[in-house]
Design a protein around this motif. Structure first.
Motif, PDB file in Angstrom:
ATOM      1  N   VAL A   7       0.833  -1.200   0.000  1.00 25.44           N
ATOM      2  CA  VAL A   7       0.000   0.000   0.000  1.00 25.44           C
ATOM      3  C   VAL A   7       0.868   1.250   0.000  1.00 25.44           C
ATOM      4  O   VAL A   7       0.608   2.213  -0.738  1.00 25.44           O
ATOM      5  CB  VAL A   7      -0.952   0.007   1.212  1.00 25.44           C
ATOM      6  N   HIS A   8       1.910   1.238   0.820  1.00 27.72           N
ATOM      7  CA  HIS A   8       2.786   2.416   0.916  1.00 27.72           C
ATOM      8  C   HIS A   8       3.474   2.693  -0.413  1.00 27.72           C
ATOM      9  O   HIS A   8       3.693   3.863  -0.782  1.00 27.72           O
ATOM     10  CB  HIS A   8       3.824   2.188   2.013  1.00 27.72           C
ATOM     11  N   GLU A  29      -3.799   7.830  -1.015  1.00 29.44           N
ATOM     12  CA  GLU A  29      -5.059   7.652  -0.303  1.00 29.44           C
ATOM     13  C   GLU A  29      -5.074   8.406   1.020  1.00 29.44           C
ATOM     14  O   GLU A  29      -6.136   8.716   1.554  1.00 29.44           O
ATOM     15  CB  GLU A  29      -5.302   6.159  -0.029  1.00 29.44           C
ATOM     16  N   LEU A  30      -3.900   8.698   1.560  1.00 26.23           N
ATOM     17  CA  LEU A  30      -3.813   9.319   2.872  1.00 26.23           C
ATOM     18  C   LEU A  30      -3.542  10.821   2.813  1.00 26.23           C
ATOM     19  O   LEU A  30      -3.359  11.462   3.849  1.00 26.23           O
ATOM     20  CB  LEU A  30      -2.724   8.638   3.714  1.00 26.23           C
ATOM     21  N   LEU A  31      -3.522  11.392   1.607  1.00 26.56           N
ATOM     22  CA  LEU A  31      -3.296  12.834   1.515  1.00 26.56           C
ATOM     23  C   LEU A  31      -4.514  13.603   2.009  1.00 26.56           C
ATOM     24  O   LEU A  31      -5.648  13.250   1.695  1.00 26.56           O
ATOM     25  CB  LEU A  31      -2.988  13.230   0.064  1.00 26.56           C
ATOM     26  N   PRO A  32      -4.309  14.668   2.769  1.00 24.85           N
ATOM     27  CA  PRO A  32      -5.441  15.400   3.339  1.00 24.85           C
ATOM     28  C   PRO A  32      -5.978  16.487   2.412  1.00 24.85           C
ATOM     29  O   PRO A  32      -5.334  16.904   1.454  1.00 24.85           O
ATOM     30  CB  PRO A  32      -4.813  16.043   4.595  1.00 24.85           C
ATOM     31  N   GLY A  33      -7.185  16.950   2.758  1.00 28.72           N
ATOM     32  CA  GLY A  33      -7.737  18.153   2.135  1.00 28.72           C
ATOM     33  C   GLY A  33      -7.910  18.068   0.631  1.00 28.72           C
ATOM     34  O   GLY A  33      -8.282  17.029   0.082  1.00 28.72           O
ATOM     35  N   GLU A  34      -7.613  19.187  -0.039  1.00 29.83           N
ATOM     36  CA  GLU A  34      -7.869  19.315  -1.475  1.00 29.83           C
ATOM     37  C   GLU A  34      -6.648  19.006  -2.339  1.00 29.83           C
ATOM     38  O   GLU A  34      -6.683  19.240  -3.551  1.00 29.83           O
ATOM     39  CB  GLU A  34      -8.343  20.737  -1.785  1.00 29.83           C
ATOM     40  N   LEU A  35      -5.584  18.456  -1.759  1.00 35.55           N
ATOM     41  CA  LEU A  35      -4.387  18.192  -2.553  1.00 35.55           C
ATOM     42  C   LEU A  35      -4.693  17.319  -3.767  1.00 35.55           C
ATOM     43  O   LEU A  35      -4.169  17.546  -4.853  1.00 35.55           O
ATOM     44  CB  LEU A  35      -3.318  17.522  -1.685  1.00 35.55           C
ATOM     45  N   ALA A  36      -5.537  16.308  -3.579  1.00 34.00           N
ATOM     46  CA  ALA A  36      -5.820  15.394  -4.686  1.00 34.00           C
ATOM     47  C   ALA A  36      -6.506  16.090  -5.851  1.00 34.00           C
ATOM     48  O   ALA A  36      -6.444  15.608  -6.988  1.00 34.00           O
ATOM     49  CB  ALA A  36      -6.679  14.231  -4.202  1.00 34.00           C
ATOM     50  N   GLN A  37      -7.164  17.222  -5.597  1.00 30.94           N
ATOM     51  CA  GLN A  37      -7.849  17.936  -6.670  1.00 30.94           C
ATOM     52  C   GLN A  37      -6.956  18.938  -7.396  1.00 30.94           C
ATOM     53  O   GLN A  37      -7.242  19.299  -8.532  1.00 30.94           O
ATOM     54  CB  GLN A  37      -9.066  18.685  -6.109  1.00 30.94           C
ATOM     55  N   VAL A  38      -5.869  19.376  -6.768  1.00 35.42           N
ATOM     56  CA  VAL A  38      -5.116  20.487  -7.351  1.00 35.42           C
ATOM     57  C   VAL A  38      -3.705  20.127  -7.824  1.00 35.42           C
ATOM     58  O   VAL A  38      -3.138  20.847  -8.649  1.00 35.42           O
ATOM     59  CB  VAL A  38      -5.038  21.675  -6.366  1.00 35.42           C
ATOM     60  N   HIS A  56       4.209  15.353  -8.718  1.00 36.83           N
ATOM     61  CA  HIS A  56       3.811  16.165  -7.573  1.00 36.83           C
ATOM     62  C   HIS A  56       3.209  15.300  -6.466  1.00 36.83           C
ATOM     63  O   HIS A  56       3.423  15.540  -5.279  1.00 36.83           O
ATOM     64  CB  HIS A  56       2.809  17.241  -8.006  1.00 36.83           C
ATOM     65  N   PHE A  57       2.434  14.291  -6.853  1.00 36.78           N
ATOM     66  CA  PHE A  57       1.889  13.385  -5.841  1.00 36.78           C
ATOM     67  C   PHE A  57       3.004  12.599  -5.159  1.00 36.78           C
ATOM     68  O   PHE A  57       2.948  12.343  -3.946  1.00 36.78           O
ATOM     69  CB  PHE A  57       0.870  12.435  -6.475  1.00 36.78           C
ATOM     70  N   GLU A  58       3.995  12.203  -5.919  1.00 33.10           N
ATOM     71  CA  GLU A  58       5.123  11.493  -5.316  1.00 33.10           C
ATOM     72  C   GLU A  58       5.846  12.371  -4.302  1.00 33.10           C
ATOM     73  O   GLU A  58       6.268  11.899  -3.233  1.00 33.10           O
ATOM     74  CB  GLU A  58       6.077  11.018  -6.415  1.00 33.10           C
ATOM     75  N   GLN A  59       5.990  13.647  -4.623  1.00 33.23           N
ATOM     76  CA  GLN A  59       6.623  14.563  -3.662  1.00 33.23           C
ATOM     77  C   GLN A  59       5.772  14.704  -2.399  1.00 33.23           C
ATOM     78  O   GLN A  59       6.279  14.641  -1.278  1.00 33.23           O
ATOM     79  CB  GLN A  59       6.830  15.929  -4.322  1.00 33.23           C
ATOM     80  N   ALA A  60       4.468  14.872  -2.577  1.00 35.66           N
ATOM     81  CA  ALA A  60       3.584  15.066  -1.424  1.00 35.66           C
ATOM     82  C   ALA A  60       3.527  13.825  -0.536  1.00 35.66           C
ATOM     83  O   ALA A  60       3.492  13.930   0.696  1.00 35.66           O
ATOM     84  CB  ALA A  60       2.182  15.439  -1.890  1.00 35.66           C
ATOM     85  N   THR A  61       3.553  12.649  -1.140  1.00 43.35           N
ATOM     86  CA  THR A  61       3.394  11.433  -0.349  1.00 43.35           C
ATOM     87  C   THR A  61       4.702  10.977   0.304  1.00 43.35           C
ATOM     88  O   THR A  61       4.710   9.971   1.011  1.00 43.35           O
ATOM     89  CB  THR A  61       2.823  10.285  -1.210  1.00 43.35           C
ATOM     90  N   GLU A  62       5.772  11.707   0.104  1.00 44.63           N
ATOM     91  CA  GLU A  62       6.974  11.433   0.888  1.00 44.63           C
ATOM     92  C   GLU A  62       6.703  11.624   2.383  1.00 44.63           C
ATOM     93  O   GLU A  62       7.428  11.105   3.237  1.00 44.63           O
ATOM     94  CB  GLU A  62       8.117  12.351   0.448  1.00 44.63           C
ATOM     95  N   LEU A  63       5.643  12.364   2.710  1.00 43.52           N
ATOM     96  CA  LEU A  63       5.270  12.606   4.105  1.00 43.52           C
ATOM     97  C   LEU A  63       4.468  11.455   4.701  1.00 43.52           C
ATOM     98  O   LEU A  63       4.246  11.419   5.911  1.00 43.52           O
ATOM     99  CB  LEU A  63       4.433  13.894   4.199  1.00 43.52           C
ATOM    100  N   VAL A  70       0.020   4.192   7.080  1.00 40.60           N
ATOM    101  CA  VAL A  70      -0.720   3.234   6.261  1.00 40.60           C
ATOM    102  C   VAL A  70      -1.328   2.149   7.144  1.00 40.60           C
ATOM    103  O   VAL A  70      -2.511   1.810   7.034  1.00 40.60           O
ATOM    104  CB  VAL A  70       0.201   2.603   5.196  1.00 40.60           C
ATOM    105  N   GLU A  71      -0.529   1.606   8.048  1.00 37.76           N
ATOM    106  CA  GLU A  71      -0.987   0.511   8.898  1.00 37.76           C
ATOM    107  C   GLU A  71      -2.176   0.923   9.759  1.00 37.76           C
ATOM    108  O   GLU A  71      -3.062   0.127  10.051  1.00 37.76           O
ATOM    109  CB  GLU A  71       0.158   0.020   9.772  1.00 37.76           C
ATOM    110  N   GLN A  72      -2.209   2.188  10.160  1.00 38.76           N
ATOM    111  CA  GLN A  72      -3.291   2.684  10.997  1.00 38.76           C
ATOM    112  C   GLN A  72      -4.558   2.996  10.200  1.00 38.76           C
ATOM    113  O   GLN A  72      -5.649   3.029  10.778  1.00 38.76           O
ATOM    114  CB  GLN A  72      -2.841   3.946  11.734  1.00 38.76           C
ATOM    115  N   SER A  73      -4.409   3.210   8.891  1.00 40.87           N
ATOM    116  CA  SER A  73      -5.548   3.731   8.105  1.00 40.87           C
ATOM    117  C   SER A  73      -6.127   2.757   7.100  1.00 40.87           C
ATOM    118  O   SER A  73      -7.299   2.895   6.719  1.00 40.87           O
ATOM    119  CB  SER A  73      -5.113   5.002   7.359  1.00 40.87           C
TER     120      SER A  73
END
Length: 317
Positions: free
Chosen positions: A229-230, A236-245, A251-258, A264-267
């Motif tokens: 999953v990771h 899937e774990l990105l918050p707010g409106e990031l997925a829309q913009v 860019h998603f790869e950069q954001a999901t470095e966080l 993942v295990e918790q969610s």
């Protein structure tokens, strides 16, 4: 009673794999299918993104299950008249018919022709107008429309939907969007078991089914599932409106470095505990969902379908 379907992810799998999954899903006891509509995957690791309408044509030859798009954006990359033609043809082809799930989209998929990516309020207006245009075309009559965002001249779907209409389900992830969807949707699409959001939709006059989806990762090795999953779906774990913009997979790869494996295990439901998988889906049922679509992350598809057929779906009745 809540119905359970299988979610076909165009971002992760090839057309042939998606067709094979549809066969397996029907044999495992899932009662319907949903399929994503993307131009790009969320990241390069997912590595796929076929044209959804071509895949749906292939599905029509291997399954009798109804299919719902989760979701199509009929406003920027494709004109609503073209989307309407594609959806109507798919409905005629599919033995179980098509329902058109729609949403305001993501820049990731919709900016590819160089169009400006509008703010949410404008995208919401565009979606309402697009749905109105498509509904008129679905009747099979000749349509001319000169609107705020779209022009249609002398258009007619000679291959119209079999009933002269198609249910249009509208995606909403916040209370304001759900209330707006209530004014023109034939059903609500939302991905989290949020009873409050569903209540807002119903209180605003929203009709039709409430439809959702959840991704899981079955594996006999829980930690392997977490790592899968990771690697493939940290978005899937990105918050707010990031997925829309965010505009590109990079860019998603950069954001999901966080996003960490611990997050993942918790969610995300990972591993092979049938009670854990069933409890996750039952949360949607208790929240008031009419349909829930389950997507298996990763390549352990055969094990997933055996597991759900024998140990999960029977628990859910």
């Amino acid at each position: 009673m809540t119905a359970f379907g299988y979610f076909l992810s165009c971002e992760e799998f090839t057309p042939a794999q998606l067709v094979d999954q549809a066969r397996r899903a029907e044999a495992a006891g899932f009662t319907r299918l949903a399929i994503s509509d993307h131009f790009h995957p969320w990241n390069d690791e997912q590595g796929s993104s076929p044209f959804v309408w071509g895949v749906i044509g292939a599905l029509s030859q291997v399954t009798a299950l109804p299919v719902t798009t989760l979701v199509t954006c009929p406003t920027v990359r494709l004109h609503p008249a073209v989307t309407a033609q594609a959806a109507a043809t798919a409905d005629v082809q599919l033995p179980g018919g098509l329902r058109l799930g729609v949403g305001t989209g993501e820049a990731l998929n919709e900016h590819v022709l160089g169009d400006r990516w509008p703010p949410y309020e404008q995208r919401a207006e565009m979606l309402e107008e697009a749905v109105a245009v498509m509904r008129e075309l679905f009747t099979g009559g000749q349509v001319s429309h000169w609107g705020t965002y779209y022009t249609v001249e002398n258009a007619r779907l000679y291959t119209a939907p079999r009933e002269g209409r198609l249910p249009v389900l509208v995606s909403a992830f916040g209370a304001k969007a759900a209330e707006r969807a209530a004014g023109f949707a034939d059903g609500l699409v939302t991905m989290t078991p949020d009873t409050g959001l569903i209540d807002r939709y119903r209180a605003a006059g929203g009709r039709g089914p409430v439809v959702g989806g959840v991704k899981v990762c079955w594996s006999a090795d829980r930690q392997r599932a977490v790592k899968t999953v990771h690697r493939l779906w940290p978005s899937e774990l990105l918050p707010g409106e990031l997925a829309q913009v965010l505009p590109t997979p990079a860019h998603f790869e950069q954001a999901t470095e966080l996003i960490t494996e611990e997050m993942v295990e918790q969610s995300v439901t990972c591993g092979d505990d049938p009670a854990e998988h069933a409890a996750r889906l039952d949360g949607y049922r208790r929240a008031g969902f009419d349909e829930v679509y389950v997507g298996q992350i990763g390549d352990e598809q055969e094990g997933f379908f055996d597991f759900y057929r024998e140990r999960v779906l029977p628990r859910l009745g």
